[in-house]
Design an enzyme around this catalytic site. Structure first.
Site, PDB file in Angstrom:
ATOM      1  N   HIS A 189      -0.490   0.993  15.685  1.00  0.00           N
ATOM      2  CA  HIS A 189       0.705   1.127  14.847  1.00  0.00           C
ATOM      3  C   HIS A 189       1.981   0.653  15.557  1.00  0.00           C
ATOM      4  O   HIS A 189       3.021   0.553  14.925  1.00  0.00           O
ATOM      5  CB  HIS A 189       0.915   2.579  14.421  1.00  0.00           C
ATOM      6  CG  HIS A 189      -0.118   3.106  13.479  1.00  0.00           C
ATOM      7  ND1 HIS A 189      -1.438   3.275  13.831  1.00  0.00           N
ATOM      8  CD2 HIS A 189      -0.029   3.513  12.188  1.00  0.00           C
ATOM      9  CE1 HIS A 189      -2.110   3.771  12.799  1.00  0.00           C
ATOM     10  NE2 HIS A 189      -1.276   3.920  11.785  1.00  0.00           N
ATOM     11  N   GLU A 195      -4.478  -6.473   3.008  1.00  0.00           N
ATOM     12  CA  GLU A 195      -3.276  -7.212   3.397  1.00  0.00           C
ATOM     13  C   GLU A 195      -3.374  -8.684   3.027  1.00  0.00           C
ATOM     14  O   GLU A 195      -2.396  -9.292   2.588  1.00  0.00           O
ATOM     15  CB  GLU A 195      -3.025  -7.060   4.902  1.00  0.00           C
ATOM     16  CG  GLU A 195      -2.611  -5.658   5.326  1.00  0.00           C
ATOM     17  CD  GLU A 195      -3.741  -4.644   5.285  1.00  0.00           C
ATOM     18  OE1 GLU A 195      -4.925  -5.058   5.255  1.00  0.00           O
ATOM     19  OE2 GLU A 195      -3.451  -3.431   5.273  1.00  0.00           O
ATOM     20  N   PHE A 204       2.312  -1.335   8.422  1.00  0.00           N
ATOM     21  CA  PHE A 204       2.771  -1.456   9.807  1.00  0.00           C
ATOM     22  C   PHE A 204       2.524  -2.905  10.197  1.00  0.00           C
ATOM     23  O   PHE A 204       1.549  -3.506   9.742  1.00  0.00           O
ATOM     24  CB  PHE A 204       1.977  -0.545  10.752  1.00  0.00           C
ATOM     25  CG  PHE A 204       2.236   0.928  10.545  1.00  0.00           C
ATOM     26  CD1 PHE A 204       3.162   1.607  11.324  1.00  0.00           C
ATOM     27  CD2 PHE A 204       1.557   1.636   9.565  1.00  0.00           C
ATOM     28  CE1 PHE A 204       3.405   2.962  11.139  1.00  0.00           C
ATOM     29  CE2 PHE A 204       1.794   2.988   9.370  1.00  0.00           C
ATOM     30  CZ  PHE A 204       2.720   3.657  10.156  1.00  0.00           C
ATOM     31  N   ILE A 222      -0.874  -6.417   9.909  1.00  0.00           N
ATOM     32  CA  ILE A 222      -0.615  -7.691   9.234  1.00  0.00           C
ATOM     33  C   ILE A 222      -1.749  -8.686   9.526  1.00  0.00           C
ATOM     34  O   ILE A 222      -1.905  -9.676   8.813  1.00  0.00           O
ATOM     35  CB  ILE A 222       0.742  -8.292   9.687  1.00  0.00           C
ATOM     36  CG1 ILE A 222       1.256  -9.299   8.650  1.00  0.00           C
ATOM     37  CG2 ILE A 222       0.660  -8.921  11.079  1.00  0.00           C
ATOM     38  CD1 ILE A 222       2.696  -9.740   8.874  1.00  0.00           C
ATOM     39  N   GLU A 242       0.854  -1.188   0.000  1.00  0.00           N
ATOM     40  CA  GLU A 242       0.000   0.000   0.000  1.00  0.00           C
ATOM     41  C   GLU A 242       0.891   1.240   0.000  1.00  0.00           C
ATOM     42  O   GLU A 242       1.750   1.375   0.877  1.00  0.00           O
ATOM     43  CB  GLU A 242      -0.902  -0.022   1.247  1.00  0.00           C
ATOM     44  CG  GLU A 242      -1.888  -1.184   1.218  1.00  0.00           C
ATOM     45  CD  GLU A 242      -2.371  -1.620   2.606  1.00  0.00           C
ATOM     46  OE1 GLU A 242      -2.094  -0.922   3.593  1.00  0.00           O
ATOM     47  OE2 GLU A 242      -3.021  -2.679   2.687  1.00  0.00           O
ATOM     48  N   LEU A 298      -6.022  -1.768  -1.034  1.00  0.00           N
ATOM     49  CA  LEU A 298      -5.810  -1.760   0.417  1.00  0.00           C
ATOM     50  C   LEU A 298      -6.325  -3.072   1.018  1.00  0.00           C
ATOM     51  O   LEU A 298      -7.466  -3.139   1.481  1.00  0.00           O
ATOM     52  CB  LEU A 298      -6.548  -0.557   1.010  1.00  0.00           C
ATOM     53  CG  LEU A 298      -6.104   0.033   2.345  1.00  0.00           C
ATOM     54  CD1 LEU A 298      -6.960   1.251   2.681  1.00  0.00           C
ATOM     55  CD2 LEU A 298      -6.055  -0.937   3.473  1.00  0.00           C
TER      56      LEU A 298
HETATM   57  C1  LIG Z   1      -5.758  -2.908   7.914  1.00  0.00           C
HETATM   58  C2  LIG Z   1      -5.059  -1.616   7.704  1.00  0.00           C
HETATM   59  N1  LIG Z   1      -4.145  -1.522   6.720  1.00  0.00           N
HETATM   60  C3  LIG Z   1      -3.475  -0.374   6.514  1.00  0.00           C
HETATM   61  C4  LIG Z   1      -3.703   0.715   7.298  1.00  0.00           C
HETATM   62  C5  LIG Z   1      -2.941   2.008   7.070  1.00  0.00           C
HETATM   63  N2  LIG Z   1      -3.821   3.046   6.543  1.00  0.00           N
HETATM   64  C6  LIG Z   1      -4.379   3.961   7.343  1.00  0.00           C
HETATM   65  S1  LIG Z   1      -5.447   4.946   6.530  1.00  0.00           S
HETATM   66  C7  LIG Z   1      -5.168   4.153   5.065  1.00  0.00           C
HETATM   67  C8  LIG Z   1      -5.907   4.590   3.855  1.00  0.00           C
HETATM   68  C9  LIG Z   1      -7.375   4.512   4.039  1.00  0.00           C
HETATM   69  O1  LIG Z   1      -8.034   5.039   2.926  1.00  0.00           O
HETATM   70  P1  LIG Z   1      -9.606   5.178   2.855  1.00  0.00           P
HETATM   71  O2  LIG Z   1     -10.243   3.908   3.269  1.00  0.00           O
HETATM   72  O3  LIG Z   1      -9.948   5.719   1.547  1.00  0.00           O
HETATM   73  O4  LIG Z   1      -9.943   6.231   4.015  1.00  0.00           O
HETATM   74  P2  LIG Z   1      -9.423   7.728   4.152  1.00  0.00           P
HETATM   75  O5  LIG Z   1      -8.156   7.658   4.947  1.00  0.00           O
HETATM   76  O6  LIG Z   1      -9.252   8.304   2.801  1.00  0.00           O
HETATM   77  O7  LIG Z   1     -10.465   8.427   4.951  1.00  0.00           O
HETATM   78  C10 LIG Z   1      -4.225   3.140   5.238  1.00  0.00           C
HETATM   79  C11 LIG Z   1      -3.706   2.305   4.167  1.00  0.00           C
HETATM   80  C12 LIG Z   1      -4.662   0.573   8.323  1.00  0.00           C
HETATM   81  N3  LIG Z   1      -4.955   1.598   9.141  1.00  0.00           N
HETATM   82  N4  LIG Z   1      -5.309  -0.586   8.509  1.00  0.00           N
END
Ligand SMILES: Cc1ncc(C[n+]2csc(CCOP(=O)(O)OP(=O)(O)O)c2C)c(N)n1
Ligand SMILES: [Mg+2]
Lengths: 353, 332
Positions: free
Chosen positions: B136, B67, B90, B94, B36, B65
């Site tokens: 995190h 995992e 992070f 996982i 990601e 997005l």
């Molecule tokens: C399971 C998981 N994978 C990765 C992340 C890291 N992460 C935090 S926000 C994000 C993007 C989320 O995008 P979206 O669903 O469009 O929501 P937005 O942040 O745009 O409101 C990621 C990859 C996470 N929080 N949880």
């Protein structure tokens, strides 16, 4: 699919009502409340970014630009309903009754930030993407089993639709006809990944088809569209009509978080242009002016009141006693098992307590 | 063939990771990166910065997005000729992929008696101490050292990061490559420009000493060295071992050191119960029981979730706790 799921609008970019069916419902007090809540959210958000810059809180997640989506939807919920936010939805949670102070404490790294005021059913912000769709479904399922007419609303982003939990949530809700509103804020990006690279489907609303539930796509910067369509979805849920997937198309003006640099992946000019052309507050202001219910003195006073309210909450946050380290030990279980008790004692011993 | 010129660059740990990826991607078309925000954004920590520009978006792949999706497809790619390096943004994220790692990546070789293999690397930043938001900061390496069929490595410095990453990519089996966030930019070090490896399964003596052995890894190496130096100033000679690989452990190095000193302190930030400390105590019990002059001390995270950052300094093992453990094994 874009024709099957058109982006519904009630208030267009120029502040003109384009769907006559809603004209009679737009009374002054509702309009002013929506404006007030959006302004409050926006001012809070700007404060959050500033506090982070000044090192007074940790990493902060801004939502400026998404106020109509968050406030319109949360205003559609009622007492006794459940809300399941992400880390970006404090505009919604504050509107639904969360405390300014606790939301600030969350960003100060305090567990208290996960606790809503008594009687207000807001889950802690979901950090693992999409996990909360299932909790919302479960909580609403419980309401259904208990025979109440209360419902859940759950927030999630465009990126979240790629996770398995998104699909499991929709499917459970569909199979068991659960009173839950899946409220998607499609802000165009999951951190750096644009929605066009996140999915091939042209809309998020169309994903409802696979679960045979209703899918609605709407202009997420049009607070009327968000409010009335969400309200309809909740009312349907209360009446036993099952879940709805709502895609609110919006945009975050700023960075993903204060730790993110959006210039790495997009032209921030786009945000400036959108601020000029599609801003949710500016649009409502135009409408109010055209309706003759806008007074700049009213707006000024409102802004002052909100600023004072926020400042008071910042003060409270900063004057809060530091957390007790036993908070870390004493809430893992109802009663501390011996390993935790031993560790707690050993640590106290090292600290000379 | 002449050996490559021995140029070096001063790099941080995260830059050394990028350099390791670049080295291997230049060497083999089969090495690809999935994750990601790894492409255009260069990773949220910039670990893949500049790689998409050099290798294109067919090899540095911004995935949806998901995992489980990233790891599941990487398994298929690995079984079919590629060497995927999958990034978990992070380690605390996982968990949706746990099923894929536990039920497939780690056991396809044994299920097929070696007919199919999964030569993939999973990279993940981890650990507390950087005021990160909730979840995190998890240190759940022991979930994976407990998992049969996957190796677990943790560099604590830039040199080891590049060498271990290259060894991991070349390894015929799945490797979980954990990157301590606190060390990402904490120091710079001379890192050779050319390809080199740090052998998986080998620890390293970071500081020699005679009376106490500290066994540690990742971000706790620094804290342990601090405590060791402080003890030294009080006349206690402490050896510090950076384990570098958590599975399989460097049995020889560990037993040699603890047999020399007869006293051991284990330091890790992961929770105590079921943590690597327990495995280390078993190893010492099996190899060196009769050499021990004092019960082994553990300085670890507590059996609690990592608290939000206002309390994380209490959660993390710190110099006073390590010092207290050193005195305890000395004064036993
Ligand atoms: C399971 C998981 N994978 C990765 C992340 C890291 N992460 C935090 S926000 C994000 C993007 C989320 O995008 P979206 O669903 O469009 O929501 P937005 O942040 O745009 O409101 C990621 C990859 C996470 N929080 N949880
Ligand atoms: Mg998004």
């Amino acid at each position: 699919m874009e024709t099957q799921f058109p982006k519904k609008q009630i208030l267009n970019e120029d502040g003109v009502v384009v769907d006559d069916a809603y004209k009679s419902l737009l009374d002054e007090s509702l309009v002013k409340t929506l404006y007030t809540k959006m302004l409050r959210a926006r001012l809070f958000d700007r404060k959050g970014v500033n506090l982070q810059r000044q090192g007074r809180i940790g990493t902060y997640v801004p939502f400026e630009g998404q106020e109509a989506a968050q406030i319109g939807s949360s205003m559609a919920m009622e007492e006794g309903d459940w809300m399941f936010p992400t880390y970006r939805d404090h505009g919604a949670t504050l509107t639904f009754g969360h405390s300014l102070k606790n939301v600030l404490l969350y960003w100060k790294g305090r567990q208290e930030g996960c606790i809503p005021p008594e009687g207000i059913k807001i889950f802690p912000p979901a950090v693992p993407i999409a996990s909360q769709l299932l909790h919302a479904t479960g909580a609403a399922w419980a309401e259904k089993m208990k025979g109440t007419d209360r419902a859940s609303i759950v927030y999630f982003g465009d990126g979240a639709t790629s996770e398995g939990d998104f699909h499991e949530g929709l499917n459970f809700a569909s199979v068991f006809n659960i009173p839950v509103v899946f409220f998607n804020q499609n802000n165009g990006f999951a951190i750096s990944v644009p929605v066009e690279k996140q999915m091939k489907s042209k809309t998020i609303a169309q994903k409802a088809v696979g679960y045979d539930i209703e899918g609605i796509r709407l202009d997420g910067n049009d607070v009327f569209a968000v409010y009335f369509h969400t309200k309809a979805a909740v009312e349907k849920a209360r009446a036993g009509g099952g879940p709805t997937l709502i895609e609110a198309v919006t945009w975050r003006y700023g960075a993903h978080t204060t730790a993110d640099d959006p210039s790495k992946y997009r032209d921030q000019n786009e945000s400036s242009i959108r601020r000029e052309t599609t801003d949710p507050l500016a649009r409502l202001e135009k409408f109010m002016q055209q309706e003759g219910i806008w007074e700049s003195s009213w707006q000024k006073e409102l802004e002052q009141d909100i600023t004072l309210e926020i400042e008071a909450a910042v003060n409270e946050m900063e004057n809060e006693q530091p957390p007790h380290l036993n908070d870390m030990f004493d809430h893992v279980f109802a009663e501390n098992p011996w390993p935790i008790e031993d560790q707690k004692e050993a640590y106290a011993h090292v600290r000379g307590e | 063939m002449a050996t490559a010129a021995v140029g070096t660059k001063k790099l941080t740990l995260v830059q050394a990771v990028t350099d390791g990826l670049r080295t291997m991607m230049r060497e083999s078309e089969n090495v690809i990166v999935l994750g990601e925000d790894v492409g255009r954004n260069g990773g949220v920590f910039r670990a893949t910065d500049g790689l998409m520009e050099e290798f294109g978006d067919q090899r540095i792949i911004d995935t949806p997005l998901a995992e489980s999706g990233i790891i599941g497809t990487s398994i298929g790619l690995a079984m079919n000729g590629f060497r995927p390096v999958a990034e978990m943004q992070f380690l605390g994220f996982i968990y949706p992929a746990f099923n894929q790692i536990m039920t497939h990546a780690s056991r396809i070789r044994s299920r097929t008696l070696g007919a199919f293999t999964v030569p993939m690397v999973i990279r993940a930043p981890f650990g507390a101490g950087v005021r990160a938001p909730e979840i995190h900061s998890d240190s759940v390496e022991a979930l994976f050292t407990h998992m049969p069929g996957i190796k677990v490595v943790v560099p604590s410095n830039p040199y080891d990061a590049k060498g271990l990453l290259i060894a991991s990519i070349e390894d015929p089996d799945p490797v979980l490559f954990l990157e301590p966030m606190r060390c990402y930019r904490s120091s710079k070090m001379d890192v050779p420009d050319s390809k080199y490896t740090v052998e998986i399964g080998k620890g390293r003596v970071m500081k020699e000493g005679e009376q106490v052995t500290i066994l540690t890894y990742g971000a706790m190496v620094d804290a342990s060295l601090k405590a060791a130096n402080e003890a030294e100033s009080k006349g206690i000679s402490v050896e510090v071992i950076d384990l570098r690989t958590l599975y399989p452990l460097d049995k020889e190095l560990i037993s040699k050191s603890v047999q020399k000193t007869g006293r051991t302190v284990i330091v890790h930030e992961a929770p105590s119960t079921g943590g690597l400390g327990d495995t280390l105590i078993s190893l010492i019990n099996d190899t060196s029981f009769l050499y021990m002059k004092a019960p082994i001390e553990r300085v670890t995270g507590f059996d609690t979730p990592v608290p939000m950052f206002a309390l994380e300094d209490h959660y993390l093992p710190n110099a006073p706790r390590i010092t207290s453990a050193i005195h305890k094994v000395i004064n036993f």
